[in-house]
Design a protein around this motif. Sequence first.
Motif, PDB file in Angstrom:
ATOM      1  N   SER A  94       0.832  -1.204   0.000  1.00 12.74           N
ATOM      2  CA  SER A  94       0.000   0.000   0.000  1.00 12.74           C
ATOM      3  C   SER A  94       0.872   1.261   0.000  1.00 12.74           C
ATOM      4  CB  SER A  94      -0.955   0.003   1.192  1.00 12.74           C
ATOM      5  OG  SER A  94      -0.256   0.241   2.378  1.00 12.74           O
ATOM      6  N   ALA A  95       2.098   1.157   0.483  1.00  8.01           N
ATOM      7  CA  ALA A  95       2.978   2.330   0.499  1.00  8.01           C
ATOM      8  C   ALA A  95       3.383   2.762  -0.906  1.00  8.01           C
ATOM      9  CB  ALA A  95       4.221   2.046   1.338  1.00  8.01           C
ATOM     10  N   VAL A  96       3.374   1.832  -1.854  1.00 10.48           N
ATOM     11  CA  VAL A  96       3.782   2.185  -3.215  1.00 10.48           C
ATOM     12  C   VAL A  96       2.647   2.001  -4.227  1.00 10.48           C
ATOM     13  CG1 VAL A  96       6.264   1.933  -2.975  1.00 10.48           C
ATOM     14  CG2 VAL A  96       4.888  -0.088  -3.404  1.00 10.48           C
ATOM     15  N   ASN A  97       1.416   1.824  -3.716  1.00 11.92           N
ATOM     16  CA  ASN A  97       0.227   1.747  -4.577  1.00 11.92           C
ATOM     17  C   ASN A  97       0.285   0.645  -5.632  1.00 11.92           C
ATOM     18  OD1 ASN A  97      -1.321   3.837  -3.477  1.00 11.92           O
ATOM     19  ND2 ASN A  97       0.045   5.330  -4.471  1.00 11.92           N
ATOM     20  N   ILE A  98       0.793  -0.504  -5.250  1.00 14.50           N
ATOM     21  CA  ILE A  98       0.771  -1.642  -6.172  1.00 14.50           C
ATOM     22  C   ILE A  98      -0.607  -2.289  -6.097  1.00 14.50           C
ATOM     23  CG2 ILE A  98       1.668  -3.972  -6.537  1.00 14.50           C
ATOM     24  CD1 ILE A  98       3.736  -2.130  -7.398  1.00 14.50           C
ATOM     25  N   LYS A  99      -1.193  -2.560  -7.253  1.00 18.77           N
ATOM     26  CA  LYS A  99      -2.531  -3.162  -7.235  1.00 18.77           C
ATOM     27  C   LYS A  99      -2.488  -4.662  -7.455  1.00 18.77           C
ATOM     28  CE  LYS A  99      -4.631   1.136  -8.566  1.00 18.77           C
ATOM     29  NZ  LYS A  99      -3.381   1.863  -8.885  1.00 18.77           N
TER      30      LYS A  99
END
Lengths: 190, 168
Positions: B136-141
Motif C-alpha cells: 500500500s505504500a507504493v500503490n501496487i494493485k
Amino acid sequence: MLVSVVCGIITGNINDVSGALFSGTESALELFFTTGMMMCFWGGIMNIAQKSGASKGFSMLLTPLIKVLFPKLDINNDASKCIAMNISANVLGLGNAATPFGLSAMKELQEINDNKDVASEYMITFVVLNSVSIQLIPTTVAALRQKYGATDPMDITFAVIIVSLLSLLIAMLSRYILYFFSKTKRGKRI
Amino acid sequence: MTAYILPLSIAMIVAFGFVKKIDVFNSFTFGAKEGINTAFSIFPTIVGLIVAIEMFKASGALDIFCSILSPISNFLSLPKEVLPIFLIKPFSGSGATALLNNVLENYGVDSFIGRTAAIMCSSGETTFYAVSIYYSAVNIKNIKYTLFAGLIANFASGILSGIFSQYF
C-alpha cells in the motif's frame, strides 16, 4: 469482517463484535503512534546515514546475500542499501526499525519498476522475505517464557532458527515455482 | 545485549555524519518528514486490518475455524491448543503473543504444547501485515503470488514447529 459479523450473530457474540470495533480502532491508533513516530525518527537517522555514505558501506557487508536474493539488482542502487538495512534490523530483532527501511526499499524498487501497478519480481522476493522470520534471537518469546519460569528460556533458539530457515527456503522455492508457472502460462516473459 | 544495539548504531550514524561534515540536523529533519509521510500513507491499511482482526476474534469465528481445523492438526501431530496462534500469527504479531501468553499460563512453559507454541510464535511472521503495508505504500494493485508464497511460509513454520519441538 463479513465472516465476523455473521459468526457474531450466530454465536450470540455480536455485542463483543461491536465492542471490538472500538477497541480495534483504538489499538490501530496506538500502533500508528508508535510505528509512525518510529518511522519519522528512523527516516531522519537513515537520511543522515545516506548523506554521509554510511549506509553504502553497510550494504557492502550484505552484498553476497543480496546478490543471491536479488540477481541483477545494482548493488549501488539505493534500493540495495535499504534492503540491507531492513535485513539486518530484522536479523537483530528490531522489527520497529525494520519497517521504515523496508518501506523505503519498496519506494526505491517502485522507481525501477516498469509497470507501476504490478509488483516487480524484486518486490515479491522482498515482501516474501519480510513475511518470514529471520530473527536470530527470539527475545520477546524468551522473555515470556522466563516470566512463566521456563528451565531455560532460550533453549528454543536452535529450533526457532532451523524452523525459520526451513520456512524461508520453502517460501523462496514456492515463490520461484510460482514464477515459472505464471511465465509458462502466459507464454511470455513478465 | 540487544539494549545496546539501537543506541550504539544511532550514535555511530550521527558521529559518522559529523566526521563526513554533512549538515546532520537538516538531513535528519528532511528524512523525518519523509518518514511521517510514509506513516500516514499506510495508516488506513493499519486501521482496516486491526479492526478486522479484533472483530474476527471477538465474534468467535476464530474458535469455529480452530474446531474445523482440529482433525488436520491431529493428523500432523500438532496440539490443537496451538491452533489459534497458527491462525492469528499471519495477521497480528501482538495478537499471537497474547495467545502465547494464555497457552504458557494454562499448559505450562516446558510442556510440548508450550514449546510448540513458543517456537511457532517466534518462527512465523505477520504475512498479511507485511504484504499490505509494503504494497500500500507504493500503490501496487497486482501483487501476483506474494501472498501465496508468504502463507506457504507460515504454514511450513507452523507444521515444522510441532516436529522440531519434539526433538530439540
